[in-house]
Design a protein around this motif. Structure first.
Motif, PDB file in Angstrom:
ATOM      1  N   GLU A  74      -6.239   2.809   5.116  1.00 31.81           N
ATOM      2  CA  GLU A  74      -7.433   2.025   4.840  1.00 31.81           C
ATOM      3  C   GLU A  74      -8.475   2.932   4.198  1.00 31.81           C
TER       4      GLU A  74
ATOM      5  N   THR B 284     -12.772   3.336   3.545  1.00 30.04           N
ATOM      6  CA  THR B 284     -14.148   2.895   3.737  1.00 30.04           C
ATOM      7  C   THR B 284     -15.005   3.555   2.664  1.00 30.04           C
TER       8      THR B 284
ATOM      9  N   GLU C  35     -17.985   0.874   8.790  1.00 31.62           N
ATOM     10  CA  GLU C  35     -16.675   0.255   8.589  1.00 31.62           C
ATOM     11  C   GLU C  35     -15.634   0.879   9.514  1.00 31.62           C
TER      12      GLU C  35
ATOM     13  N   TYR D 236     -13.360  -0.824  12.338  1.00 29.11           N
ATOM     14  CA  TYR D 236     -11.910  -0.638  12.262  1.00 29.11           C
ATOM     15  C   TYR D 236     -11.357  -0.149  13.597  1.00 29.11           C
ATOM     16  N   SER D 237     -12.071   0.751  14.235  1.00 25.94           N
ATOM     17  CA  SER D 237     -11.588   1.356  15.485  1.00 25.94           C
ATOM     18  C   SER D 237     -11.486   0.345  16.626  1.00 25.94           C
TER      19      SER D 237
ATOM     20  N   GLU E 291      -7.925  -1.326  15.866  1.00 29.45           N
ATOM     21  CA  GLU E 291      -6.773  -0.523  15.477  1.00 29.45           C
ATOM     22  C   GLU E 291      -6.051  -0.021  16.729  1.00 29.45           C
TER      23      GLU E 291
END
Length: 609
Positions: free
Chosen positions: A307, A309, A422, A426-427, A430
């Motif tokens: 990904e 950011t 971001e 995401y964390s 994920e």
């Protein structure tokens, strides 16, 4: 004759919206946009492979301007501006992306060895800069030859917008002035500079953050190819340069136009699938890059997710290292490894639980608010129950929320500052993080600020009992401020009377230059004592612990002593015997090593990729 031709064309040009001149000036803008953006892509690629952001960008700009000058000089030998401008744009549409692919390929075979490989590879990696600069140098002279008819111009149109008398009045104070004329060279050059400005701004704010290097260079190639085709279509209706043979030009252009169509279709299809292309190319590169950090054949890496950011690339992968116990999932931010299953527990125990253990009483509760209440190792003290004592922690970074989860166990107040919103989002979902942070982002005593930590520290009045730096090492100019004397001075100012800073540090054995600059930076900032310690791991599963990540506690006064037997960490409980001796030491000083400052940077603090 030129004046006569211009006069006869005046009635038509007065009513035409799209004219030869306007088309050519528009193309000037586009090609200048692409050329400068190509060079920015090359600069960033060289930074990725060789480090030294300022050095790479400076050399790229110098080589680009030099090669443009060579191209402008050689353009005196070019005739037929219609055909040669079209060729130049098609060549650039191919050479720009091909140059990026060449640099990536050249630096993606770590197992290939030959004499002077490093210098030779570095020199060859600058070849695309020179080629694109040379071709770009052809553009201005060719366009100037094409933009020569006197008709209603872009600048004449702007003449009705800006206050010409005022501008002339200001200029007359410093120069001899006359009424502005529609000179083709000044117009082409002015639009070229404007396109270059647009290219740098759009690249920095839109293309690179959104698409990354791989797709960005394809977008630029597509724009160049479209510019070539637009020029061919417009010229087919009538040759732009005077005296050109239309039928002869069309016959001569067939192959070039076909190449332009092929490039346009190829780039268009790739850009339409930008996400898949970015993941495929970058994933393959990252896999090879990670494997190259081990001896040949020792590690097998499979990239499982990628990904991007606005601030960093996030790569998840499976690695199987010969001699280690099984396959584990790892995660990297750009080139810096963030965590692996095998040591995520030990790392966060070292970062969080060890320093927190210095502030706990015999029952595991956070001690009172003055330095005298800090419990040395092996002693008991009375204190308020856990969670009732006021204990404030500042967490810089920690976007995976794992450190927050550890701090939640002690029921302390946490202010977290991370620049990448971001990545924080995401964390949360994920799986590589979720199984370790246990939804710590919902902790009711957590206050997360998305922003730059340096700026945050300059504007906050809060004081903290513990500051945790969960940030990667300095890998580029972007992170220099977080390793500067000014930043660490701000940290000192934000510490309470009993407060210390806990941070991961580089090993003296692998990064001695970085360590020397870093230590002198800390001394310059006012820290005079440090407490070093490590965590221990068993990577090969033979029940023998090995030294792992290294940490420091930093102080300019208080010297709390950790007692890991009180920490809320199963890992530390199992290895407590390794932490029987604690020794605060005077911070050393390295001669002839300048500290790193925001206003006087020492790039030795940056660890090259």
């Amino acid at each position: 004759m030129a004046d006569g031709g211009s006069a006869s064309a005046a009635p038509a040009s007065a009513t035409a919206v799209v004219t030869d001149r306007r088309v050519l000036l528009g193309l000037t803008f586009v090609v200048a946009f692409c050329s400068i953006a190509y060079e920015l892509v090359y600069s960033e690629l060289l930074t990725v492979f060789y480090g030294g952001t300022v050095l790479r960008y400076s050399i790229t700009i110098g080589l680009y301007l030099f090669s443009m000058g060579v191209g402008a000089f050689l353009s005196a030998h070019l005739d037929d501006p219609d055909a040669n401008f079209l060729r130049t744009e098609v060549y650039l549409a191919f050479a720009g992306p091909a140059g990026a692919a060449f640099v990536i390929a050249l630096n993606s075979f770590p197992d290939v060895a030959f004499p002077l490989k490093g210098p030779v590879t570095l020199a060859l990696s600058h070849g695309p800069i020179l080629l694109v600069g040379l071709l770009s140098g052809f553009e201005i002279p060719l366009l100037n030859d094409l933009v020569e008819h006197r008709e209603e111009t872009l600048f004449a149109t702007l003449g009705g917008v800006y206050p010409r008398k005022v501008v002339r009045g200001v200029l007359s104070a410093f120069f001899s002035v006359s009424e502005a004329e529609g000179r083709s060279f000044s117009e082409v050059l002015g639009v070229d500079y404007l396109g270059s400005l647009a290219g740098t701004v759009v690249y920095a704010l839109v293309l690179y953050p959104r698409y990354g290097l791989v797709v960005t260079v394809l977008v630029l190639g597509l724009l160049n190819a479209l510019a070539a085709l637009a020029f061919a279509v417009w010229s087919a209706r009538a040759p732009i340069s005077r005296g050109a043979d239309r039928s002869l030009s069309l016959a001569r252009w067939r192959g070039v136009v076909l190449a332009g169509l092929l490039l346009t279709g190829t780039y268009g299809g790739l850009v339409a699938n930008a996400g898949a292309v970015d993941q495929a190319v970058t994933g393959a590169y990252m896999g090879d890059r990670i494997e190259s950090e081990y001896q040949p054949g020792k590690a097998e890496v499979t990239v499982t997710g990628f990904e991007r950011t606005a601030y960093q690339r996030i790569t998840t992968y499976q690695r199987d290292v010969a001699g280690n116990a099984g396959t584990e999932t790892c995660l990297r931010l750009d080139q810096a490894i963030q965590l692996c299953d095998g040591w995520v527990d030990s790392y966060h125990s070292g970062l969080v639980d060890v320093p927190m253990s210095a502030y706990l009483d015999g029952s595991g509760a956070v001690s009172g608010g003055d330095e005298s209440s800090i419990a040395p190792a092996g002693t008991e003290s009375s204190a308020a129950p856990a969670g009732n004592a006021s204990f404030d922690v500042l967490l810089v970074g920690g976007g995976d929320y794992i450190a927050v989860d550890r701090l939640r166990d002690y029921n302390v107040s946490v202010d977290q500052v991370d620049i990448d919103g971001e990545f924080l989002d995401y964390s949360k979902n994920e799986s590589a993080f979720a199984r370790y942070h246990d939804d710590a982002y919902e902790y009711d005593r957590l206050n997360t600020t998305v922003g730059d930590a340096y700026r945050y520290l300059r504007h906050t009045d809060e004081r903290y009992d513990l500051i945790l730096l969960d940030v990667p090492g300095a890998r580029s100019d972007d992170s220099l401020a977080l390793y500067s004397t000014e930043f660490y001075q701000l940290l000192r100012q934000r510490l309470s009377d009993r407060g210390v800073v806990a941070t991961w540090v580089y090993s003296r054995y692998y990064h001695s230059q970085h360590r020397a600059v870093y230590v002198n930076t800390l001394r310059e900032a006012g820290f005079d004592r440090y407490l070093p310690y490590s965590v221990y791991e068993d990577p090969d599963g033979d029940d023998e612990l090995e030294r792992g990540e290294r940490f420091w506690l930093l102080s300019d006064g208080p010297q709390p002593v950790p007692n890991v037997s009180r920490a809320r960490s199963d890992y530390l409980g199992a290895v407590a015997e390794r932490y029987e001796r604690w020794e605060w030491r005077a911070l050393p000083s390295y001669r002839n090593v300048e500290p790193n400052s925001v206003f006087d940077p020492n790039y030795g603090v940056i660890v090259d990729p």
